[in-house]
Design a protein around this motif. Structure first.
Motif, PDB file in Angstrom:
ATOM      1  N   GLU A 175       1.866   1.843  -9.932  1.00 16.22           N
ATOM      2  CA  GLU A 175       3.134   1.440 -10.439  1.00 16.22           C
ATOM      3  C   GLU A 175       3.428  -0.009 -10.967  1.00 16.22           C
ATOM      4  OE1 GLU A 175       6.765   0.783  -7.909  1.00 16.22           O
ATOM      5  OE2 GLU A 175       7.218   2.989  -8.472  1.00 16.22           O
ATOM      6  N   TYR A 176       3.525  -0.315 -12.182  1.00 17.11           N
ATOM      7  CA  TYR A 176       3.561  -1.514 -12.924  1.00 17.11           C
ATOM      8  C   TYR A 176       5.025  -2.331 -12.403  1.00 17.11           C
ATOM      9  CZ  TYR A 176       3.817  -5.517 -16.084  1.00 17.11           C
ATOM     10  OH  TYR A 176       4.151  -6.735 -16.687  1.00 17.11           O
ATOM     11  N   GLN A 177       4.950  -3.396 -11.897  1.00 18.04           N
ATOM     12  CA  GLN A 177       6.088  -4.234 -11.262  1.00 18.04           C
ATOM     13  C   GLN A 177       6.340  -5.765 -11.807  1.00 18.04           C
ATOM     14  OE1 GLN A 177       6.553  -3.386  -7.157  1.00 18.04           O
ATOM     15  NE2 GLN A 177       6.839  -1.226  -7.543  1.00 18.04           N
ATOM     16  N   GLY A 178       5.682  -5.709 -12.968  1.00 17.74           N
ATOM     17  CA  GLY A 178       6.146  -7.122 -13.634  1.00 17.74           C
ATOM     18  C   GLY A 178       4.859  -8.133 -13.086  1.00 17.74           C
ATOM     19  N   ALA A 179       5.009  -8.917 -11.966  1.00 18.84           N
ATOM     20  CA  ALA A 179       4.101  -9.740 -11.612  1.00 18.84           C
ATOM     21  C   ALA A 179       2.960  -9.216 -11.045  1.00 18.84           C
ATOM     22  CB  ALA A 179       4.738 -10.754 -10.936  1.00 18.84           C
ATOM     23  N   HIS A 180       3.307  -7.887 -10.452  1.00 19.02           N
ATOM     24  CA  HIS A 180       1.953  -6.991  -9.665  1.00 19.02           C
ATOM     25  C   HIS A 180       1.992  -5.669  -9.908  1.00 19.02           C
ATOM     26  CE1 HIS A 180       5.642  -6.678  -6.879  1.00 19.02           C
ATOM     27  NE2 HIS A 180       4.925  -5.500  -6.665  1.00 19.02           N
ATOM     28  N   VAL A 181       0.947  -5.296  -9.566  1.00 19.61           N
ATOM     29  CA  VAL A 181       0.927  -3.819  -9.795  1.00 19.61           C
ATOM     30  C   VAL A 181       0.792  -2.985  -8.414  1.00 19.61           C
ATOM     31  CG1 VAL A 181      -0.562  -1.736 -10.635  1.00 19.61           C
ATOM     32  CG2 VAL A 181      -0.415  -3.877 -11.848  1.00 19.61           C
ATOM     33  N   ALA A 182       1.632  -1.882  -8.073  1.00 20.45           N
ATOM     34  CA  ALA A 182       1.495  -1.326  -6.643  1.00 20.45           C
ATOM     35  C   ALA A 182       0.716   0.068  -6.869  1.00 20.45           C
ATOM     36  CB  ALA A 182       3.128  -0.959  -6.297  1.00 20.45           C
ATOM     37  N   LEU A 183      -0.131   0.077  -5.977  1.00 20.51           N
ATOM     38  CA  LEU A 183      -1.054   1.163  -5.907  1.00 20.51           C
ATOM     39  C   LEU A 183      -0.744   1.800  -4.692  1.00 20.51           C
ATOM     40  CD1 LEU A 183      -4.532  -0.454  -6.721  1.00 20.51           C
ATOM     41  CD2 LEU A 183      -3.069   0.552  -8.500  1.00 20.51           C
ATOM     42  N   THR A 184      -0.838   3.375  -4.703  1.00 23.32           N
ATOM     43  CA  THR A 184      -0.621   4.196  -3.731  1.00 23.32           C
ATOM     44  C   THR A 184      -2.045   4.949  -3.408  1.00 23.32           C
ATOM     45  OG1 THR A 184       1.335   4.548  -3.890  1.00 23.32           O
ATOM     46  CG2 THR A 184       0.388   6.072  -2.541  1.00 23.32           C
TER      47      THR A 184
ATOM     48  N   PHE B 136      -2.163   4.369   1.905  1.00 24.43           N
ATOM     49  CA  PHE B 136      -2.168   2.677   1.756  1.00 24.43           C
ATOM     50  C   PHE B 136      -1.399   2.473   0.365  1.00 24.43           C
ATOM     51  CE2 PHE B 136      -5.546   3.706   4.700  1.00 24.43           C
ATOM     52  CZ  PHE B 136      -5.516   2.792   5.742  1.00 24.43           C
ATOM     53  N   CYS B 137      -0.715   1.118   0.462  1.00 27.39           N
ATOM     54  CA  CYS B 137      -0.068   0.707  -0.873  1.00 27.39           C
ATOM     55  C   CYS B 137      -0.557  -0.738  -0.956  1.00 27.39           C
ATOM     56  CB  CYS B 137       1.537   0.889  -0.664  1.00 27.39           C
ATOM     57  SG  CYS B 137       1.963   2.432  -0.650  1.00 27.39           S
ATOM     58  N   PRO B 138      -1.502  -1.170  -1.455  1.00 22.99           N
ATOM     59  CA  PRO B 138      -1.747  -2.594  -1.848  1.00 22.99           C
ATOM     60  C   PRO B 138      -1.020  -2.934  -3.436  1.00 22.99           C
ATOM     61  CG  PRO B 138      -3.732  -1.163  -2.527  1.00 22.99           C
ATOM     62  CD  PRO B 138      -2.757  -0.191  -1.989  1.00 22.99           C
ATOM     63  N   ARG B 139      -0.985  -4.271  -3.302  1.00 27.07           N
ATOM     64  CA  ARG B 139      -0.348  -4.688  -4.207  1.00 27.07           C
ATOM     65  C   ARG B 139      -1.305  -5.690  -5.003  1.00 27.07           C
ATOM     66  NH1 ARG B 139       5.809  -6.375  -2.644  1.00 27.07           N
ATOM     67  NH2 ARG B 139       6.560  -4.411  -2.359  1.00 27.07           N
ATOM     68  N   LEU B 140      -1.657  -5.833  -6.372  1.00 24.16           N
ATOM     69  CA  LEU B 140      -2.287  -6.298  -6.882  1.00 24.16           C
ATOM     70  C   LEU B 140      -1.665  -7.198  -8.165  1.00 24.16           C
ATOM     71  CD1 LEU B 140      -5.397  -3.514  -7.200  1.00 24.16           C
ATOM     72  CD2 LEU B 140      -4.968  -5.340  -5.481  1.00 24.16           C
TER      73      LEU B 140
END
Length: 311
Positions: free
Chosen positions: A274-283, A293-297
């Motif tokens: 999921e693209y969220q602007g400043a970061h991408v959230a992965l499930t 796990f939901c890392p943010r990159l």
């Protein structure tokens, strides 16, 4: 306006057999900006409406400045409430909307108009005094509703999801306005919201509610960084909640990183991006394990690092 301490003592609300607020105890510090935070149906709005006097108290007490106000009518409590809908009178001018409560108290026209203009100046709406609500934007209507609540000189201002009807850009602007007003006036603001970002941006104190009870309360930074329960960790956002031998463990999403195979503590597969602007959230689903796990990159990370396989 002087800050006053507000205390809830075993405050309970029942609707028939349904228990909406379950004997909560909390003391709001004088002059703080506090947010009641939680999902729909958690009891936060019922709590606010009991403080305001718009809902009866089933059991317990509400004590403001050392005085039990639990059974007093709203006008005699020392509180004022700003409703989610703003509830402005469409046939009255902005000035007359703000002055309405003084009119009902019998204050003469010249005095109440002077007080109304003082409040409108405080919220930067003095130049719109002769307009009707329909001629105002949503943010302007909110400012008028604030001025109308503040003209009674309350000891505590109660706000029931005041930003929910605004667009995202205006919501951020009005958050800054609310915080500015609270600091200038120095009185206690109690703000109900289900938005974690809103609570973190505004609150000195966050009270997280669930199923009619307080799950955790304290400074915003403490609630965010040290959630006391799995519910708080999940609801406040940004945490992965895992079952561990010693109990529940919460790991912030921004503390998890992708690594080469063999160099990571867990291996797994990415199941959502999921693209969220400043970061991408992965499930990600951990291999051979149940947790997700939901890392943010950072969103600038090359696509190859946001691979299908995590490990």
């Amino acid at each position: 306006m002087q800050p006053h301490e507000l205390e809830l003592i075993s405050l309970t609300k029942r609707y028939g057999k349904a228990l909406a607020v379950d004997a909560i105890d909390y003391r709001f510090g004088a002059g703080v900006y506090a947010c009641l935070l939680g999902p729909s149906g958690c009891g936060k709005s019922s709590t606010l409406r009991m403080i305001a006097g718009h809902e009866s108290v089933s059991e317990g007490s509400i004590v403001l400045d050392g005085r039990d106000v639990s059974r007093l009518p709203p006008a005699r409590r020392g509180t004022a409430m700003m409703f989610q809908s703003y509830a402005l009178f469409p046939h009255l001018s902005v000035r007359d909307n703000v002055a309405f409560s003084l009119r009902m108290k019998g204050v003469d026209k010249a005095e109440r108009n002077a007080c109304a203009m003082e409040m409108l100046e405080l919220v930067d709406m003095k130049d719109h005094a002769d307009r009707r609500p329909a001629q105002l934007s949503g943010g302007q209507q909110q400012r008028v509703a604030l001025a109308r609540a503040l003209i009674t000189r309350p000891q505590v201002l109660l706000l029931d999801e005041p930003l929910s009807a605004l667009d995202p850009f205006l919501r951020i602007r009005m958050r800054a306005e609310l915080k500015r007003l609270q600091r200038e006036l120095g009185i206690t603001f109690i703000h109900v919201t289900h938005g974690q970002d809103e609570a973190l941006a505004l609150a000195d104190e966050i009270i997280v509610m669930n199923a009619g009870r307080i799950e955790q309360a304290g400074p915003a930074l403490e609630v965010w960084s040290r959630p006391a329960t799995g519910f708080v960790a999940r609801f406040i956002g940004g945490h992965n909640v895992l079952d561990a031998p010693g109990g529940i463990v919460a790991v912030r999403a921004d503390a998890i990183r992708l690594a080469a195979p063999g160099a990571a503590a867990f291996t797994g597969h990415v199941t959502g991006v999921e693209y969220q602007g400043a970061h991408v959230a992965l499930t990600a689903q951990a291999d051979g394990r149940s947790p997700r796990f939901c890392p943010r990159l950072p969103s600038s990370m090359p696509p190859s690092r946001r691979a299908r396989r995590w490990g």
